[in-house]
Design a protein around this motif. Structure first.
Motif, short mmCIF file in Angstrom:
data_model
loop_
_atom_site.label_atom_id
_atom_site.label_comp_id
_atom_site.label_asym_id
_atom_site.label_seq_id
_atom_site.Cartn_x
_atom_site.Cartn_y
_atom_site.Cartn_z
N HIS A 1 -0.19 -2.77 -7.01
CA HIS A 1 -1.64 -2.76 -7.15
C HIS A 1 -2.14 -4.15 -7.55
O HIS A 1 -3.10 -4.67 -6.98
CB HIS A 1 -2.03 -1.71 -8.20
N SER B 1 0.82 -1.21 0.00
CA SER B 1 0.00 0.00 0.00
C SER B 1 0.85 1.25 0.00
O SER B 1 0.51 2.26 -0.63
CB SER B 1 -0.94 0.01 1.21
N LEU C 1 -1.86 -6.64 -4.60
CA LEU C 1 -2.90 -6.45 -3.59
C LEU C 1 -4.25 -6.96 -4.09
O LEU C 1 -5.00 -7.59 -3.33
CB LEU C 1 -2.99 -4.97 -3.21
N LEU C 2 -4.57 -6.66 -5.35
CA LEU C 2 -5.83 -7.15 -5.91
C LEU C 2 -5.86 -8.67 -5.92
O LEU C 2 -6.89 -9.29 -5.59
CB LEU C 2 -6.03 -6.61 -7.32
N LEU D 1 -9.66 -3.41 -1.69
CA LEU D 1 -8.39 -2.68 -1.72
C LEU D 1 -8.55 -1.27 -1.17
O LEU D 1 -7.70 -0.79 -0.40
CB LEU D 1 -7.86 -2.64 -3.16
#
Length: 416
Positions: A202, A185, A205-206, A247
């Motif tokens: 990104h 993050s 995390l997804l 997220l």
């Protein structure tokens, strides 16, 4: 349309964001304050500024003008629109790749439809029921800090792990995974973030959240990810929408609160008379007022709300044309004397509830009850348990997040 300027640029258009003064880290940049004073004095509500890509959106600094625009459905948050005034290259890259936007970057009616799915998790009554657990977590982190070496880093000891644990509890994420999502993050929160690095973080995390949501489909539990999984199962959300919402909740749930805890603690240590009011009270209303005043005074979302006009909008006798971008910095509105007398003075007894630290309008921060709870518990506990707490470094030498999308501190060395 506003295009990046390839040749000579008009030097009369100031760059945004302006640099902060390390001697006054809690105040908005001097250059921004000068523009705000000009807009107030000359009744001139709009100023062009140049952002990182050379485009020149309108800067709107005044409190009433910001509230009018933030509540105006002709102002869009959809980052997929041409010439949207992105905060940094990484946000532009995410939009260019056509990734599913979180509901934070959707306009109504889709925004309202999705937001309603999780609103019940953030009611004041439900959040207040979390207070005993947040109190226990806070005391445990302070216990560990007191048992450790001095000086201690308040960021790693309390400011970051507490919101991380709270958001893990809300979402149902294993706390042992917090290092992973904190690291990932943090990549996208830097103003100078590398586009490829942000895109990779990104994606990671997804992928992680997709796995968590798929696990809830097989085995539901009592958490927010299960709520998203149920909406996915019922066809109310696509798989990408569900993970994007997860997220957003994950990132917003710990990054902003962590920075506010660290920065607010620093401000209070620099204002011992105000700190004493918080330390010596057992009145929850006093703590609630203090939290709102610190939110106003510090305004950690310091790069401004971003919008783009869907139609021509007249404001104060000037016109924002359809397709033009807007930057609306809450830190100027929150320091406007007409709404907050003596705005540069930290006064924890002030009624600052009308501040715009959480934004305004339909996109006002959904998680603000959780943030308020965490801040009330932390500051109502920290100074009572460690009344001799003090900075272990000079204010000007502290590592402030001047390069961050959220203002705060990378480290906060303290001793007692």
């Amino acid at each position: 349309m506003n295009q990046p300027l390839a040749h000579a640029q008009d030097e009369s258009v100031p760059e945004f964001p302006m640099p902060r003064d390390a001697r006054c880290p809690f105040a908005p940049p001097a250059g921004l304050r000068e523009l705000h004073e000009e807009q107030l004095r000359d009744d001139r509500p709009l100023t062009k500024v140049r952002i990182w890509n050379g485009s020149t959106p309108w800067l709107v600094t005044r409190y009433d003008d910001q509230r009018a625009l933030l509540a105006d459905p002709r102002c869009s948050v959809d980052q997929r629109r041409p010439d949207f005034p992105y905060m940094n290259p990484a946000f532009a890259e995410v939009a260019k790749r056509g990734m599913e936007p979180a509901f934070l970057n959707m306009d109504d009616p889709e925004h309202a439809r999705i937001r309603r799915m999780i609103t019940s998790a953030f009611t004041v009554k439900r959040v207040e029921a979390m207070r005993p657990a947040v109190q226990r977590m806070t005391d445990e982190f302070i216990d560990a800090m007191l048992a450790g070496p001095k000086p201690a880093d308040l960021v790693s000891s309390l400011a970051l792990p507490l919101p991380s644990l709270v958001v893990c509890e809300l979402l149902g994420i294993p706390y042992e995974d917090h290092d992973f999502f904190q690291t990932k993050s943090a990549v996208g929160m830097r103003h100078d973030a590398d586009q490829a690095e942000v895109a990779a973080a990104h994606h990671d995390l997804l992928d992680y959240l997709d796995q968590q949501i798929q696990a809830r489909l097989a085995k539901p539990t009592d958490d927010l990810l299960t709520v998203l999984a149920e909406r996915l199962r019922d066809g109310d959300l696509t798989r990408r929408q569900a993970t994007s919402m997860g997220l957003l909740l994950l990132g917003a749930g710990h990054e902003t609160a962590a920075n506010m805890i660290a920065l607010g603690t620093t401000a209070l240590l620099e204002h011992p008379d105000q700190l004493a009011i918080i330390r010596d009270t057992d009145d929850p209303q006093v703590l609630a007022r203090a939290v709102d005043e610190l939110l106003r005074y510090l305004t950690i979302i310091h790069l401004g709300n971003r919008r783009i006009a869907l139609e021509d909008i007249e404001i104060g006798g000037r016109t924002i044309r359809a397709g033009e971008g807007m930057v609306l910095p809450s830190n100027t509105a929150n320091r406007e004397a007409g709404h907050f007398p003596e705005p540069d003075r930290l006064d924890v007894g002030r009624d600052a509830r009308r501040h715009q630290a959480f934004g305004y309008g339909i996109h006002q921060c959904l998680g603000q009850p959780v943030a308020r709870l965490e801040l009330q518990v932390v500051w109502g506990t920290l100074f009572r348990r460690i009344p001799t707490l003090r900075l272990a470094a000079d204010l000007e030498k502290l590592p402030f997040k001047y390069d961050g999308l959220v203002f705060g501190l990378y480290e906060l060395p303290v001793t007692w």
